[in-house]
Structure formats: structure tokens, C-alpha cells
Design an enzyme around this catalytic site. Structure first.
Site, PDB file in Angstrom:
ATOM      1  N   PRO A 117       0.845  -1.192  -0.122  1.00 11.61           N
ATOM      2  CA  PRO A 117       0.084   0.066  -0.059  1.00 11.61           C
ATOM      3  C   PRO A 117       0.938   1.355   0.111  1.00 11.61           C
ATOM      4  O   PRO A 117       0.335   2.278  -0.111  1.00 11.61           O
ATOM      5  CB  PRO A 117      -0.767  -0.227   1.300  1.00 11.61           C
ATOM      6  CG  PRO A 117       0.036  -0.874   2.033  1.00 11.61           C
ATOM      7  CD  PRO A 117       0.823  -1.743   1.205  1.00 11.61           C
ATOM      8  N   GLY A 118       2.295   1.049  -0.048  1.00 15.97           N
ATOM      9  CA  GLY A 118       3.098   2.243  -0.042  1.00 15.97           C
ATOM     10  C   GLY A 118       3.841   2.739   0.922  1.00 15.97           C
ATOM     11  O   GLY A 118       4.401   3.871   0.960  1.00 15.97           O
ATOM     12  N   TRP A 157       6.789   1.331   2.174  1.00 14.55           N
ATOM     13  CA  TRP A 157       8.245   1.651   1.696  1.00 14.55           C
ATOM     14  C   TRP A 157       8.319   2.901   0.777  1.00 14.55           C
ATOM     15  O   TRP A 157       9.490   3.498   1.077  1.00 14.55           O
ATOM     16  CB  TRP A 157       8.472   0.482   0.761  1.00 14.55           C
ATOM     17  CG  TRP A 157       9.168  -0.749   1.610  1.00 14.55           C
ATOM     18  CD1 TRP A 157       8.666  -1.217   2.531  1.00 14.55           C
ATOM     19  CD2 TRP A 157      10.275  -1.462   1.154  1.00 14.55           C
ATOM     20  NE1 TRP A 157       9.389  -2.435   3.335  1.00 14.55           N
ATOM     21  CE2 TRP A 157      10.446  -2.528   2.105  1.00 14.55           C
ATOM     22  CE3 TRP A 157      11.037  -1.716   0.220  1.00 14.55           C
ATOM     23  CZ2 TRP A 157      11.220  -3.664   2.230  1.00 14.55           C
ATOM     24  CZ3 TRP A 157      11.771  -2.834   0.029  1.00 14.55           C
ATOM     25  CH2 TRP A 157      12.043  -3.506   1.185  1.00 14.55           C
ATOM     26  N   ASP A 212       2.969  -1.245  -8.745  1.00 15.16           N
ATOM     27  CA  ASP A 212       2.265  -2.454  -8.253  1.00 15.16           C
ATOM     28  C   ASP A 212       1.133  -3.159  -9.225  1.00 15.16           C
ATOM     29  O   ASP A 212       0.508  -2.152  -9.717  1.00 15.16           O
ATOM     30  CB  ASP A 212       1.912  -2.237  -6.644  1.00 15.16           C
ATOM     31  CG  ASP A 212       1.595  -3.263  -5.849  1.00 15.16           C
ATOM     32  OD1 ASP A 212       2.283  -3.635  -4.943  1.00 15.16           O
ATOM     33  OD2 ASP A 212       0.562  -4.343  -6.185  1.00 15.16           O
ATOM     34  N   VAL A 244       5.429  -5.331 -12.907  1.00 17.17           N
ATOM     35  CA  VAL A 244       6.965  -5.116 -13.057  1.00 17.17           C
ATOM     36  C   VAL A 244       7.628  -5.750 -14.030  1.00 17.17           C
ATOM     37  O   VAL A 244       8.728  -5.368 -14.792  1.00 17.17           O
ATOM     38  CB  VAL A 244       7.813  -5.423 -11.412  1.00 17.17           C
ATOM     39  CG1 VAL A 244       9.188  -5.261 -11.636  1.00 17.17           C
ATOM     40  CG2 VAL A 244       7.255  -4.394 -10.472  1.00 17.17           C
ATOM     41  N   ASP A 288       9.975  -5.238  -2.547  1.00 19.69           N
ATOM     42  CA  ASP A 288       9.313  -5.993  -1.441  1.00 19.69           C
ATOM     43  C   ASP A 288       8.357  -6.940  -2.168  1.00 19.69           C
ATOM     44  O   ASP A 288       7.401  -7.138  -1.369  1.00 19.69           O
ATOM     45  CB  ASP A 288       8.895  -4.902  -0.548  1.00 19.69           C
ATOM     46  CG  ASP A 288       8.201  -5.508   0.762  1.00 19.69           C
ATOM     47  OD1 ASP A 288       9.143  -6.525   1.119  1.00 19.69           O
ATOM     48  OD2 ASP A 288       7.504  -5.177   1.617  1.00 19.69           O
ATOM     49  N   LYS A 327      13.377  -8.315  -1.656  1.00 15.86           N
ATOM     50  CA  LYS A 327      12.843  -9.596  -0.887  1.00 15.86           C
ATOM     51  C   LYS A 327      12.989 -10.786  -1.400  1.00 15.86           C
ATOM     52  O   LYS A 327      12.598 -11.022  -2.602  1.00 15.86           O
ATOM     53  CB  LYS A 327      11.354  -9.242  -0.480  1.00 15.86           C
ATOM     54  CG  LYS A 327      10.894 -10.093   0.821  1.00 15.86           C
ATOM     55  CD  LYS A 327       9.742 -10.712   0.452  1.00 15.86           C
ATOM     56  CE  LYS A 327       8.315  -9.860   0.306  1.00 15.86           C
ATOM     57  NZ  LYS A 327       7.793  -9.185   1.787  1.00 15.86           N
TER      58      LYS A 327
HETATM   59  N1  SAM Z   1       6.567  -2.891   0.561  1.00 16.98           N
HETATM   60  C1  SAM Z   1       5.069  -2.568   0.453  1.00 16.98           C
HETATM   61  C2  SAM Z   1       4.680  -1.402   1.591  1.00 16.98           C
HETATM   62  O1  SAM Z   1       5.669  -1.148   2.304  1.00 16.98           O
HETATM   63  O2  SAM Z   1       3.660  -0.936   1.605  1.00 16.98           O
HETATM   64  C3  SAM Z   1       4.563  -3.849   0.787  1.00 16.98           C
HETATM   65  C4  SAM Z   1       4.520  -4.895  -0.524  1.00 16.98           C
HETATM   66  S1  SAM Z   1       3.528  -6.244  -0.606  1.00 16.98           S
HETATM   67  C5  SAM Z   1       4.371  -7.265   0.925  1.00 16.98           C
HETATM   68  C6  SAM Z   1       3.882  -7.212  -1.816  1.00 16.98           C
HETATM   69  C7  SAM Z   1       3.044  -6.419  -3.220  1.00 16.98           C
HETATM   70  O3  SAM Z   1       3.894  -7.214  -4.196  1.00 16.98           O
HETATM   71  C8  SAM Z   1       1.849  -6.594  -3.209  1.00 16.98           C
HETATM   72  O4  SAM Z   1       1.147  -5.587  -3.228  1.00 16.98           O
HETATM   73  C9  SAM Z   1       1.819  -7.180  -4.695  1.00 16.98           C
HETATM   74  O5  SAM Z   1       0.770  -6.923  -5.439  1.00 16.98           O
HETATM   75  C10 SAM Z   1       3.026  -6.906  -5.374  1.00 16.98           C
HETATM   76  N2  SAM Z   1       3.454  -7.759  -6.667  1.00 16.98           N
HETATM   77  C11 SAM Z   1       3.677  -9.078  -6.775  1.00 16.98           C
HETATM   78  N3  SAM Z   1       3.993  -9.272  -8.026  1.00 16.98           N
HETATM   79  C12 SAM Z   1       4.186  -8.170  -8.511  1.00 16.98           C
HETATM   80  C13 SAM Z   1       4.557  -7.893  -9.910  1.00 16.98           C
HETATM   81  N4  SAM Z   1       4.806  -8.997 -10.898  1.00 16.98           N
HETATM   82  N5  SAM Z   1       4.584  -6.472 -10.295  1.00 16.98           N
HETATM   83  C14 SAM Z   1       4.069  -5.566  -9.542  1.00 16.98           C
HETATM   84  N6  SAM Z   1       3.779  -5.812  -8.311  1.00 16.98           N
HETATM   85  C15 SAM Z   1       3.774  -7.031  -7.728  1.00 16.98           C
END
Ligand code: SAM
Length: 192
Positions: A33-34, A36, A62, A80, A104, A144
Site C-alpha cells: 500500500p505504499g 516503503w 504494483d 514489474v 518488497d 525480498k
Molecule cells: N513494500 C510494500 C509496503 O511497504 O507498503 C508492501 C509490499 S507487499 C509485501 C507485496 C506487493 O507486491 C503486493 O502488493 C503485490 O501486489 C506486489 N506484486 C507482486 N508481484 C508483482 C508484479 N509482478 N508486479 C508488481 N507488483 C507485484
């Protein structure tokens, strides 16, 4: 106030290694959700809070929606891995270059540990391709991963692209989880 507790992991990593300097350009992969991105905005001064210091850039990506944040440019509903996302990054980043790539990212966990591990390693390996397009020589990558049989493969690939690679387990990361981070520094631009 941070949007998510994960902020503390990045704060811990950055307090130790001082990656996020005012004026830096940062790409935050898997940003929703944002939290980082909140940390990155503060540290690179991309919202211009400190008028004495250079103003950085934060671009978050994301698959999910990322609620707006001052100082950050978000690519919600973007993958990504998609070359169209890479093209947008090149436009948004000053000189098309980032100093730091943060990830992450995590796939939706199936609960099958090996399968989840492999999926996340695949995502991390894709970040090395992204680095070739947008990361400055000398730049850094934080990603990660979930520890498992393919960890060494990722580590090897990172070690051939970066001058220094180390494994991090922040205190804010649950002790009993397989979650780890690689910190790769001193990016060596591949010769085309
Ligand atoms: N670092 C974020 C924060 O501090 O708010 C939390 C991140 S959360 C653990 C992992 C995120 O990776 C999820 O929102 C997921 O939708 C995203 N995600 C997974 N695969 C992805 C991809 N191929 N492209 C973009 N985002 C991706």
C-alpha cells in the site's frame, strides 16, 4: 504514520547502509500500500520538504492500486515484468536512470513453500533484467526473497552483476519466516 509495518524493515536496512540519500532516484517494486515509498520519499526528499537539499524521485509500481502519496509517482495496476512498465519508468526517471531499485514484491502465497519460493525467485531474477535497463552504474538493489533451494542461483546472478552482495534479515522480519533480503551494491553495467 506508515501505511504498513513493512516500513520498519526498510528503515532498519537504510539506517544501517544509508542507501536513500537526498536527490536519489528510487524505483519501488511491489509498492502497495505504499509504506516503503513513504520511507523513500522522506529520505530522498522527493516531496521537497527540505528546501536546502536536492530533491529526489520515487516511482512505485504494483499490480494493485497504490493510494496517492505526495512526492511519489505511482504506476498502479502495472506489472514489474511488463516491458510497457519499463518504458514508462524510462520516461519518469531523470535521465531514465535509477540509483536504487527496491523490491518488497511477493506473489500471492499458495502455502506450498517450494512453489512460493520459486515464484519469488523468478520475480527477483526479472529485477536483474530491469536493472540492465534503468539502474545506474554503481547503483543498488534491495530485494525480498523467501529462502530455499534456488537462493544460491539468485545470489550467483546478483554477484555477477554487482560488486557486493549480502543477505539481510531485518529484526522487523518475523524470525520464523523464510523471508530474507538481498542487498546488492555497486552495480556493474553489462557491456552491450
Ligand atoms: N513494500 C510494500 C509496503 O511497504 O507498503 C508492501 C509490499 S507487499 C509485501 C507485496 C506487493 O507486491 C503486493 O502488493 C503485490 O501486489 C506486489 N506484486 C507482486 N508481484 C508483482 C508484479 N509482478 N508486479 C508488481 N507488483 C507485484
Amino acid at each position: 504514520n506508515f501505511r504498513c509495518r513493512s516500513a520498519f524493515k526498510l528503515l532498519e536496512i537504510d539506517d544501517k547502509f544509508r542507501l536513500l540519500q537526498p536527490g536519489c532516484s528510487v524505483v519501488d517494486c511491489g509498492a502497495a500500500p505504499g509504506a516503503w515509498s513513504q520511507v523513500a520519499v522522506q529520505r530522498v526528499n522527493s516531496d521537497g520538504t527540505d528546501t536546502e537539499l536536492p530533491r529526489g524521485t520515487v516511482v512505485g509500481i504494483d499490480l494493485l492500486n497504490i493510494p496517492p502519496l505526495e512526492g511519489a509517482h505511482f504506476l498502479s495496476s502495472h506489472n514489474v515484468l511488463d516491458p510497457a512498465t519499463h518504458a514508462k519508468l524510462l520516461e519518469l526517471l531523470p535521465n531514465g536512470q535509477a540509483h536504487i531499485i527496491l523490491s518488497d514484491m511477493a506473489p500471492n502465497a499458495s502455502g506450498f513453500r517450494d512453489m512460493d519460493h520459486e515464484k519469488l525467485i523468478t520475480l527477483c531474477l526479472a529485477l536483474i533484467d530491469l536493472a540492465a535497463k534503468i539502474l545506474q552504474p554503481g547503483g543498488s538493489l534491495v530485494c525480498k526473497y523467501w529462502d530455499g533451494i534456488l537462493t544460491h542461483k539468485l545470489q550467483e546472478k546478483l554477484s555477477s552483476a554487482f560488486g557486493s552482495v549480502r543477505t539481510l534479515k531485518p529484526n522487523a522480519s518475523r524470525k520464523d519466516s523464510a523471508e530474507r533480503y538481498f542487498l546488492a551494491r555497486m552495480y556493474k553495467k553489462p557491456i552491450k
